[in-house]
Enzyme design. Structure first.
Site, PDB file in Angstrom:
ATOM      1  N   GLY A   1     -21.602   2.004 -85.079  1.00  0.00           N
ATOM      2  CA  GLY A   1     -20.597   3.005 -84.782  1.00  0.00           C
ATOM      3  C   GLY A   1     -19.717   2.570 -83.620  1.00  0.00           C
ATOM      4  N   SER A   2     -19.258   3.545 -82.857  1.00  0.00           N
ATOM      5  CA  SER A   2     -18.257   3.265 -81.828  1.00  0.00           C
ATOM      6  C   SER A   2     -18.769   2.437 -80.660  1.00  0.00           C
ATOM      7  CB  SER A   2     -17.674   4.578 -81.308  1.00  0.00           C
ATOM      8  OG  SER A   2     -16.911   5.206 -82.317  1.00  0.00           O
ATOM      9  N   THR A   3     -20.091   2.242 -80.533  1.00  0.00           N
ATOM     10  CA  THR A   3     -20.562   1.331 -79.486  1.00  0.00           C
ATOM     11  C   THR A   3     -20.025  -0.078 -79.731  1.00  0.00           C
ATOM     12  OG1 THR A   3     -22.637   0.866 -80.669  1.00  0.00           O
ATOM     13  CG2 THR A   3     -22.663   2.658 -79.046  1.00  0.00           C
ATOM     14  N   PHE A   4     -19.731  -0.397 -81.005  1.00  0.00           N
ATOM     15  CA  PHE A   4     -19.220  -1.732 -81.322  1.00  0.00           C
ATOM     16  C   PHE A   4     -17.779  -1.912 -80.854  1.00  0.00           C
ATOM     17  CE2 PHE A   4     -17.679  -5.190 -84.079  1.00  0.00           C
ATOM     18  CZ  PHE A   4     -18.708  -6.115 -83.911  1.00  0.00           C
ATOM     19  N   LYS A   5     -17.113  -0.833 -80.499  1.00  0.00           N
ATOM     20  CA  LYS A   5     -15.751  -0.946 -79.970  1.00  0.00           C
ATOM     21  C   LYS A   5     -15.720  -1.823 -78.715  1.00  0.00           C
ATOM     22  CE  LYS A   5     -14.265   3.489 -81.878  1.00  0.00           C
ATOM     23  NZ  LYS A   5     -14.029   4.930 -81.631  1.00  0.00           N
TER      24      LYS A   5
END
Length: 488
Positions: A220-224
């Site tokens: 999810g957005s942690t990969f941003k």
């Protein structure tokens, strides 16, 4: 001496020397390799005949051996078993099975490692009973307990990994639900088989170590954080680079539409900076950015943090994956915000946060500090080693600033700690169709002097289906673990 007898003597001498060299080579040079061979059952049998060393965390013996009145002489005992099961595993002489550190460090615990050579000699000469070496872990009991309680008391299935950014030392590793390792160390084969079968049949899969293995999750957005790393490391973007601030983005060569979590734009204005895209955790600008960067640049950044490889902590981790997307821009866009085909373990996402915290330098993770002999001498010490550099220190500082703003007044406010600046990033990962979300948080504290980096994952939407978020479910857990470490 006749010529024939002299020739025969030389042949016999040559054969004797050859045999001596061969046996010496096997016993000295090849011994460690042979002992570590999983097919070498003799090593396993030998380990049951000695009093295995203890496993120690924070000065506490969490695993010990006590005398038993049966064939196997020693019974393994696990303290606070459910809390530590993720790490210790078990050893069972009846079934000849091992798991966790009991397997990974079997040579040391059974006294068969090369580092215990002089200790074995001393035991033989002094007539002592053989004893294994103890291992002292980097894990901190307070952090381990806090991670376990934070998950279990809320009824969550998931995992937590906490790491010391400057060294890579693992401070906590928990996967829930845990299980009672004592029930798998019994010397009653029928009872152990029944216990193991029940654990295998459990729908919550307690035997799966979600922290480092099992079925990996979309991050999810942690990969941003990885996508942003690829962007600023390229030199073509800064945290002030802007993108069109639209509410929806149609992926290239696709009918799939990307939206932000709230369905609106990323804040106000016609454009949005990369800094605010991280702070507010917006999907649209990150998908656009990923398409502009291309899959190769993002994969390179991901691999600089450790994606696509396994780590021995010494527990082996499953490699987190940023696969080849064959030039599919639509799939590349999805990976920009941690969806699509990218998958990760909590260990990997803790390494991402720790790398940013450590001025861009990613350390190899490990959880064993020392091997200690029966005479309390330190037989082996494990020192920190760098995996590599993910980004320059000044760029890491810029990314830290955006992560700190996310906790202060952005999408990760539930990770706030009074009196401490926390840098963090949440993630709310979608799964197939109407499946519950997978909820994430990764970050570190204090932001200006990092002592701990944490990654949290919670399955099944934390019981809230698609209503929960990384901020409401995962961030408070990370807060409690970081507080436990900072209170030491």
């Amino acid at each position: 001496m006749t010529k024939e007898l002299r020739r025969l003597s030389i042949i016999v001498l040559f054969m004797f020397l050859s045999l001596f060299v061969a046996t010496s080579w096997i016993q000295v040079v090849n011994a460690p390799t042979l002992n570590e061979d999983v097919n070498n059952r003799r090593t396993l049998y030998d380990s049951y005949e000695v009093q295995r060393g203890s496993i120690i965390a924070g000065g506490e013996e969490i695993v010990t051996s006590i005398a038993s009145d049966d064939l196997y002489a020693w019974q393994r005992q696990y303290a606070n078993a459910d809390v530590w099961s993720t790490v210790t595993g078990w050893i069972n002489p009846v079934l000849q099975s091992t798991e966790g550190l009991e397997r990974a460090m079997n040579q040391e615990l059974s006294g068969q490692a090369s580092s215990a050579f002089f200790s074995r000699i001393d035991q033989i000469l002094s007539g002592q009973d053989p004893r294994g070496s103890s291992i002292e872990l980097s894990l901190e009991p307070a952090a381990q307990q806090a991670a376990y309680d934070a998950l279990v008391n809320r009824g969550y299935t998931g995992a937590v990994v906490a790491v010391e950014p400057s060294t890579g030392r693992i401070l906590a590793m928990v996967s829930t639900p845990g299980y009672d390792t004592n029930q798998l160390a019994l010397h009653d084969g029928d009872a152990v088989n029944a216990n193991y079968t029940a654990l295998e049949a459990d729908a919550l899969e307690p035997l799966q170590n979600r922290a480092i293995a099992g079925d990996l999750y979309p991050p999810g957005s942690t990969f941003k954080l990885v996508t942003a790393t690829a962007a600023i490391a390229s030199g073509d973007y800064t945290m002030d680079s802007t993108f069109p601030n639209v509410a929806a983005y149609t992926l290239p060569s696709s009918s799939a539409v990307v939206s932000n979590a709230d369905g609106g734009t990323c804040g106000s204005g016609d454009t949005v900076t990369l800094r605010d895209a991280i702070r507010l955790s917006c999907n649209v600008p990150m998908a656009e950015l990923a398409v502009e960067l291309g899959e190769d640049a993002i994969r390179e950044a991901a691999e600089s943090y450790g994606f696509n490889r396994s780590f021995e902590t010494p527990l082996p981790s499953t490699a987190s994956s940023y696969p080849s997307l064959a030039g599919d821009d639509a799939q590349t866009g999805l990976t920009g915000f941690g969806q699509g085909q990218v998958t990760a373990t909590p260990l990997q996402m803790a390494m991402v946060a720790a790398g940013i915290a450590n001025d861009g330098v990613v350390m190899n993770p490990w959880m064993v500090d020392d091997v200690i002999g029966p005479d309390l001498s330190v037989q082996e010490t494990y020192d920190p080693t760098a995996f590599g550099e993910a980004l320059d220190a000044d760029l890491a500082d810029a990314l830290t600033e955006a992560m700190t703003a996310s906790v202060q007044d952005g999408a990760a406010t539930n990770a706030r700690i009074d009196g401490v600046d926390v840098a963090g990033k949440t993630g709310t990962a979608e799964n197939a169709d109407d499946d519950p979300y997978t909820l994430w948080f990764t970050g570190f504290a204090p932001a200006d002097d990092p002592q701990v980096a944490v990654a949290v994952v919670v399955e099944d939407g934390g019981g809230q289906g698609q209503s929960g978020s990384g901020n409401t479910i995962a961030a408070p857990i990370a807060k409690e673990v970081m507080e436990a470490v900072l209170a030491r």
